[in-house]
Design a protein around this motif. Structure first.
Motif, PDB file in Angstrom:
ATOM      1  N   ARG A 159      27.322 -37.787  51.400  1.00  0.00           N
ATOM      2  CA  ARG A 159      26.015 -37.513  52.007  1.00  0.00           C
ATOM      3  C   ARG A 159      25.858 -36.052  52.446  1.00  0.00           C
ATOM      4  O   ARG A 159      24.875 -35.689  53.090  1.00  0.00           O
ATOM      5  N   ILE A 160      26.852 -35.251  52.101  1.00  0.00           N
ATOM      6  CA  ILE A 160      26.743 -33.810  52.365  1.00  0.00           C
ATOM      7  C   ILE A 160      25.605 -33.234  51.512  1.00  0.00           C
ATOM      8  O   ILE A 160      25.437 -33.621  50.354  1.00  0.00           O
ATOM      9  N   ARG A 161      24.822 -32.347  52.084  1.00  0.00           N
ATOM     10  CA  ARG A 161      23.748 -31.681  51.331  1.00  0.00           C
ATOM     11  C   ARG A 161      24.169 -30.242  51.048  1.00  0.00           C
ATOM     12  O   ARG A 161      24.667 -29.558  51.956  1.00  0.00           O
ATOM     13  N   ILE A 162      23.963 -29.812  49.814  1.00  0.00           N
ATOM     14  CA  ILE A 162      24.516 -28.509  49.411  1.00  0.00           C
ATOM     15  C   ILE A 162      23.432 -27.623  48.780  1.00  0.00           C
ATOM     16  O   ILE A 162      22.780 -28.027  47.806  1.00  0.00           O
ATOM     17  N   ALA A 163      23.274 -26.423  49.331  1.00  0.00           N
ATOM     18  CA  ALA A 163      22.435 -25.390  48.694  1.00  0.00           C
ATOM     19  C   ALA A 163      23.399 -24.461  47.966  1.00  0.00           C
ATOM     20  O   ALA A 163      24.358 -23.969  48.581  1.00  0.00           O
ATOM     21  N   LEU A 164      23.167 -24.223  46.686  1.00  0.00           N
ATOM     22  CA  LEU A 164      24.168 -23.473  45.916  1.00  0.00           C
ATOM     23  C   LEU A 164      23.533 -22.580  44.858  1.00  0.00           C
ATOM     24  O   LEU A 164      22.348 -22.708  44.537  1.00  0.00           O
ATOM     25  N   ILE A 165      24.391 -21.693  44.315  1.00  0.00           N
ATOM     26  CA  ILE A 165      23.946 -20.864  43.183  1.00  0.00           C
ATOM     27  C   ILE A 165      24.791 -21.204  41.959  1.00  0.00           C
ATOM     28  O   ILE A 165      25.914 -21.701  42.083  1.00  0.00           O
ATOM     29  N   GLY A 166      24.239 -20.904  40.779  1.00  0.00           N
ATOM     30  CA  GLY A 166      24.983 -21.056  39.533  1.00  0.00           C
ATOM     31  C   GLY A 166      25.485 -19.687  39.072  1.00  0.00           C
ATOM     32  O   GLY A 166      25.362 -18.697  39.798  1.00  0.00           O
ATOM     33  N   PRO A 167      25.993 -19.628  37.839  1.00  0.00           N
ATOM     34  CA  PRO A 167      26.476 -18.342  37.311  1.00  0.00           C
ATOM     35  C   PRO A 167      25.392 -17.256  37.288  1.00  0.00           C
ATOM     36  O   PRO A 167      25.703 -16.071  37.379  1.00  0.00           O
TER      37      PRO A 167
END
Ligand code: SF4
Length: 622
Positions: A159-167
């Protein structure tokens, strides 16, 4: 003092020093700025020195929810990411829905302010008020879905929410985005590249706290009323998503086609919302607390493998990778959408940049020698897909396009600038400004460059019926989409304040009028019930006005002038409907009226009087 609806607390992170600092935020700041865009501007104007490198460690990267994000009403799922933009060199702001914003609040913070640069790749993990930086060396280079799965596994909680970037963000593509849950995007102005420049791969959040409400019963009553209104009149947004607009715009001759050369696409039916529903749609996704469920989740097995994990294409994506590139193949568009999601690049800018290159190819400004053998012709779906991947990897000709249309055109020369359709460096979204004078103003005046969400579009308010929903704003006369009078400029200015307020309070435009069931007066009732503020529509709209003025000051500090409030020549000099002179955007007639109405001087600079009126003197002085 007890606060309601929010935590009253932000987190400061210095990546260079690996330090954290919690800061109590006075209630008055929330009330004056609400959160999101306006609160971000407050900190950027106070703390970011002008003329710095947007991809340097000095840039301040802000993630900001609002005073009511994560409270139970539909639509309050959104949060802002803001910084100086590497795409425009000016104010950068992008909103996203999903669950990340509410979860940040539940984890104990209303906003995160990030400065510096980590020595090696890291991700930020915030749980129940505690923050730590974790090694992300093993995540660097991974696509979005892999990164998402690896972080969840590592932290042992689904249930962790993750904001992320790709390559794309890691490689500093100037229009790299940030995604949460792989399907919700802070899409525009290149904020993923700012994250990449700081060696910050992701921010994972998790919290158990529920936002305290001032008047829970009243809050529930407002939510119930709005939900009942929605059930009575659900419209087609849930069933067809934003792609419901394709056929109507095509019928009106304003579906952006072949780099805005045309407004009619012979394959529109093949890429419309109805076709998606009947062919590749497998599920309707949603955001926190929203029953509308407008998000698309699509699956394709042949000839491409498209996984619903990455959601599905929105209207903007369908047109940018579709008709704008002359492509009528929905499966190829879905594949392009997935590649953009995996590499973390904005679909609008990617499509517009490729359409620009296709027109340059047509005009022989570039050839297969430049493109590495790819026949970048309008209608060539395989070429589009290859180029999307090359941009995400910054490979070959994709490395030039990854700079964005403005820089790419300058480097190519030979007249390429004529086909680079952008405002302040930001490529145009998928709405035709010719024939909608308010939209023309929105593109030209938005501080982030061409932005279709700067204000609602004109045709909605061309009839008495359309006006009904916004009467409390004091807009009481219908105006034609082509109106050029002071009344149209006034209507646009009020609506611009309205939408800027949404971006600060974290409200999805599809849940509030004119598209959704939440009317302005119910919004006020809800904010009062959640926070106990006894606010008014007048006070909320002032936040939108503050936002416009602060963003203007930010851009003036960076060297923008009134000359940048313009549109590409294709829209001001070329008729959208051949032979119909009215189908050009006569911006020059409206701009002085707008400056005057805003309380700006003839050079578009906010006067001391207006800054004083908005209580901004201290903010913009520093
Ligand atoms: S209307 Fe769509 S985008 Fe808006 S909150 Fe609901 S599901 Fe999310």
């Amino acid at each position: 003092m007890d606060v309601f609806g929010h935590n009253g607390k932000i987190l400061r992170v210095d990546l260079s020093r690996r330090t954290f600092e919690e800061e109590q935020v006075p209630e008055i700041l929330y009330r004056r700025y609400l959160g999101g865009g306006a609160l971000s501007l407050y900190y950027l104007l106070k703390e970011l020195k002008p003329k710095g490198d947007p991809l340097g460690p000095e840039n301040l990267l802000i993630f900001a929810a609002s005073a009511v994000t994560g409270t139970p009403a539909l639509g309050f799922s959104r949060y802002t990411v803001a910084a100086k933009s590497p795409l425009t060199g000016g104010f950068g702001e992008a909103e996203a829905g999903g669950w990340w914003g509410p979860e940040l609040k539940f984890a104990g913070f209303d906003a995160i302010l990030i400065k510096g640069k980590a020595e090696k790749p890291v991700y930020l993990w915030i749980k129940d008020g505690k923050a730590e930086l974790r090694d992300a060396s093993h995540l660097w280079g991974q696509l979005a879905a892999e990164t998402h799965a690896m972080i969840r596994k590592e932290l042992g909680d689904d249930r962790i929410r993750i904001a992320l970037i790709g390559p794309g963000g890691e490689k500093l593509v100037r229009f790299a985005c940030i995604s949460n849950e792989l399907k919700h995007f802070n899409g525009r102005v290149g904020l993923g590249a700012v994250m990449g420049s700081k060696n910050l791969k992701a921010i994972a959040v998790r919290g158990e706290k529920k936002m305290p409400l001032f008047a829970p019963e009243k809050t529930r009553a407002v939510v119930k009323e709005v939900l009942e209104a929605y059930k009575k009149n659900p419209g087609t947004m849930g069933e067809l998503g934003t792609a419901r607009a394709v056929m109507a715009l095509n019928a009106g001759g304003i579906l952006p086609t072949r780099n805005f050369v045309s407004g009619s696409f012979d394959k529109a039916e093949a890429i419309c919302g109805e076709t998606m529903r009947d062919t590749i749609l497998v599920n309707r996704g949603t955001c926190y607390a929203c029953p509308i469920r407008c998000k698309r989740e699509v699956k394709v097995d042949d000839p491409y493998k498209v996984d619903p994990l990455y959601g599905g294409p929105e209207y903007e994506t369908i047109v940018a990778l579709g008709s704008l590139c002359g492509i009528g193949d929905l499966k190829a568009i879905a594949m392009g959408n997935q590649i953009c999601g995996a590499y973390g690049i904005d679909t609008i800018s990617t499509g517009t940049t490729i359409a620009f290159a296709m027109e340059c190819f047509e005009k022989r400004i570039i050839t297969t020698k430049d493109t590495g053998g790819i026949k970048l012709e309008f209608g060539n779906a395989e070429a589009m897909l290859q180029m999307v991947e090359k941009i995400g990897k910054r490979e070959g000709f994709g490395n030039l396009l990854a700079e964005g249309v403005k820089i790419a055109a300058e480097k190519l020369g030979k007249g390429a600038e004529n086909y680079a359709l952008h405002v302040k460096g930001q490529p145009l979204p998928m709405h035709e400004p010719r024939g909608k004078t308010g939209l023309g103003l929105a593109y030209a005046l938005s501080p982030t460059g061409a932005d279709h969400l700067e204000a609602p579009h004109d045709p909605t308010f061309a009839s008495e019926a359309g006006l009904k929903c916004i009467l409390p704003l004091g807009i009481i006369e219908p105006l034609s989409a082509l109106d050029l009078s002071s009344k149209k400029v006034r209507m646009f200015t009020y609506l611009q304040n309205f939408y800027n307020m949404f971006n600060s309070i974290g409200l999805c435009i599809f849940t509030a009028v004119p598209f959704g069931p939440l009317p302005p007066n119910a919004l006020v009732d809800y904010v009062n019930a959640a926070t106990g503020w006894e606010t008014s529509l007048w006070e909320l709209m002032k936040v939108g006005e503050r936002h416009s003025n602060m963003a203007r000051i930010f851009n003036l500090r960076e060297g923008f002038t009134a000359k940048d409030d313009t549109l590409p020549k294709r829209f001001t000099d070329v008729e959208q409907i051949p032979g119909n002179k009215k189908s050009k955007v006569p911006l020059s007639k409206m701009m002085p009226k707008y400056y005057h109405l805003r309380g700006w001087d003839s050079y578009g600079v906010p006067t001391k009087r207006i800054l004083k009126k908005l209580d901004l003197e201290d903010v913009v002085k520093t």
